[in-house]
Enzyme design. Structure first.
Site: not given
Lengths: 152, 476
Positions: B202, B234, B399
């Site tokens: 992810n 990320h 989150h």
């Protein structure tokens, strides 16, 4: 303790295989075989299957692996984590395996090749094998099952 | 989740009364819809967390909570060492200090449009992404140790970034208390060539545009306006963090009986904070936080290089960098007393309200930016910590969207190529080495991030500031 004739027949009918199963955000790997060692081998193929189609990986190089753990379940996690580690540091995908288990010790051989992004199209790297849904034992038909969830 | 197991405290707050071995109650923040969709395993796991020694006040689940390992993802729990409190490797997770860094670019969407393809190519060229990718650095033992002790400050010394970047990074880019000798040789070896890599799964790098402002004053303070282009990164501590997680999870599983800890689930493996194992883990985990901060700092530098190649007028500055898989020592009010606690946030973002000294000075009166990633086809959000977040959840928020479908199911529903074409039709460029990887991360495999952040706001965890939508996504 020896197994009965019925159990032996059931085990002979077991076909070594691997599969994935769903777990929330991640993925479960399951190996099935006639012995713990065979189930461990198949669980390792399932691990490779998280990354790519194992049939796309050629057995060009061999890696030797040794693990030791207080029980068969921790041994499975150690075995899979040893493979995750070797694949990460060698930048290889390992997809064929041979396992010997004696007592608390595992001696494994793994074959594979350098990661080739174009040919393997690796989907995801595995961060580690977990203790979630961890099981090593026989199912109702006498086959050995080795499974856990891996974090990706 | 079966709502009959819960008592409803308000529209967005649900409580599991302490029962059985639970030492404290559990609190879940969610709308009725989100709670019904939540896996029953979240119930089981948050109840288990509430049984751990030294836990304070309550075990919390954020609106995006889902089934994790031991702790649910979206779980928050604080422990007091004076009361036998524990630290849990499973409570931090494998991807230690995974987090989001958002960069302002100073350019508007219209200026990017003609250069979008070129920028996508440049980013994909500069930033190593995906399985087996390596960074340009190959660290020797000494460099590794320096990186583990100094984090983003180490990266800056090597020329990756600017001093001002540190002002906008949690802990000013360097987590104190890191111990490089607590990190195994395996973990170090796994990291040597992985600095400045995005990873897979992810993790992503997105070029986004601001499509909506929810809070004008906070947006102004954060430097955000409609049509602005920003970049969000990320990723986490890469192989090093994964190996530390692996090493200590095993140690904690095997040593739990020695410490007299009765684990309801092996994955909850933990050790007393004040024990040799607990202290060693904390030292290693903090080193992994530094690794993640250094990694995002190096990637920031690579993003600047890519922009310089394509849009030289862009000036990239860090809006904020915050992690969502950590255990940190913080002061929080428990039963009217200020206490020093070890707070685990696993898939939960720290969300300090206005005035907290840990917030960069320029933003302190507004509150801490809370960076929430969506998926490659949906919005992301920037939120801000609220004064109420302290009493609600030890200043913690959600989150991300949280998965609602396994990777396995996702590959049955979508094909990577088809998704990439569909997203291209909506003006979103995807660059990824793996089409199966793209399918596994299909936007439809995630919960609705908008619903999650709305609940986070209504529950008083953090307030929406800006909505971002993706234009380019580099996917590992």
């Amino acid at each position: 303790m020896g197994s009965t004739r019925g159990e032996q027949q059931a085990q002979e009918a077991v076909k070594a295989r691997w599969e994935h199963y769903a777990h929330g955000a991640d993925i479960g790997v399951r190996g099935i075989g006639r012995s713990t060692a065979e189930a461990f081998e198949q669980a390792a193929v399932a691990l490779a299957g998280v990354i790519t189609d194992p049939s796309r990986v050629e057995a060009r190089e061999e890696v030797m692996i040794k693990c030791e753990a207080p029980d068969p379940e921790v041994l499975l996690v150690d075995w899979l984590n040893a493979l995750v580690y070797e694949m990460a540091v060698r930048r290889m995908i390992l997809a064929r395996f041979q396992v010997n288990i004696e007592g608390n010790q595992l001696h494994g051989r793994a074959w594979g090749e350098d990661t080739d992004v174009a040919r393997h199209e690796p989907a995801v790297e595995v961060k580690g094998a977990t203790y979630t849904d961890l099981f090593v034992g026989q199912n109702s038909s006498g086959a050995w099952v080795a499974q856990c969830v891996v974090d990706v | 989740m079966d709502t009959t197991l819960l008592s409803r405290l308000s529209d967005f707050e649900w409580r599991i009364e302490a029962h059985g071995k639970m030492r404290v109650p559990a609190i879940l923040y969610a709308s009725e819809e989100l709670i019904r969709d939540m896996d029953n395993k979240v119930y089981e796991q948050i109840v288990n967390v509430a049984t751990l020694p030294g836990i304070q006040k309550a075990a919390y689940a954020m609106p995006d909570a889902h089934w994790g390992y031991g702790f649910p993802i979206g779980g928050v729990a604080a422990f007091d060492p004076q009361e036998g409190g524990v630290v849990s490797a499973g409570g931090v997770g494998f991807d230690i200090s995974c987090g989001v860094r958002t960069l302002l670019t100073g350019i508007k969407a219209a200026a990017l449009t003609p250069l979008k393809q070129s920028l996508a190519d440049a980013l994909y060229h500069h930033i190593p992404a995906g399985v087996g990718s390596t960074g340009r650095l190959n660290l020797d033992d000494q460099q590794l140790d320096e990186m583990l002790l100094n984090g983003a400050q180490w990266a800056l010394k090597l020329g990756y970034g600017r001093e001002a970047d540190l002002d906008r990074t949690e802990e000013r880019g360097c987590m104190a208390g890191a111990r490089s000798e607590a990190v195994s040789e395996f973990a170090k070896k796994r990291q040597r060539r992985e600095m400045g890599t995005l990873g897979s799964g992810n993790h992503y790098l997105e070029v986004q545009h601001v499509v909506g402002i929810h809070d004008e004053a906070a947006a102004r303070a954060f430097g955000l306006a409609t049509d602005d282009i920003v970049v969000s990164i990320h990723c986490g501590s890469r192989g090093l963090g994964h190996q530390i997680g692996t090493d200590f999870l095993r140690e904690m599983v095997l040593q739990a009986p020695h410490y007299g800890i009765d684990l309801p689930d092996r994955e909850l493996a933990c050790a007393p904070i004040e024990s040799p194992l607990g202290e060693t883990y904390l030292g290693a985990m903090r080193a992994a936080i530094n690794c993640a901060l250094a990694n995002r700092q190096i990637i920031t530098h690579l993003v600047r290089q890519a922009f310089a190649d394509v849009i030289p007028e862009a000036d990239l500055s860090v809006l904020y960098d915050v992690s969502h898989n950590t255990c940190k020592v913080e002061e929080h009010t428990v039963d009217g007393h200020l206490k020093r606690v070890f707070i685990h946030r696993k898939g939960a973002t720290r969300a300090f309200g206005p005035g907290h000294p840990a917030i960069p000075e320029a933003l302190r009166t507004i509150g801490q930016p809370v960076l929430i990633g969506g998926t490659m086809g949906t919005a992301s959000y920037i939120l801000v910590g609220m004064p109420e977040s302290e009493s609600r959840s030890f200043s913690s928020s959600c989150h991300g969207a949280g998965r609602q479908m396994s990777r396995h199911q996702a590959t049955k529903h979508w094909r990577g190529r088809q998704l990439i074409d569909e997203l291209a039709g909506r003006g979103i460029i995807i660059r990824s080495p793996s089409s199966r990887g793209v399918a596994e991360e299909a936007p439809g495999a995630y919960k609705d991030v908008t619903a999650v952040v709305e609940v986070a706001e209504k529950a008083g965890l953090s307030r929406r500031v800006a909505r971002l939508e993706p234009l380019i996504c580099i996917k590992g």
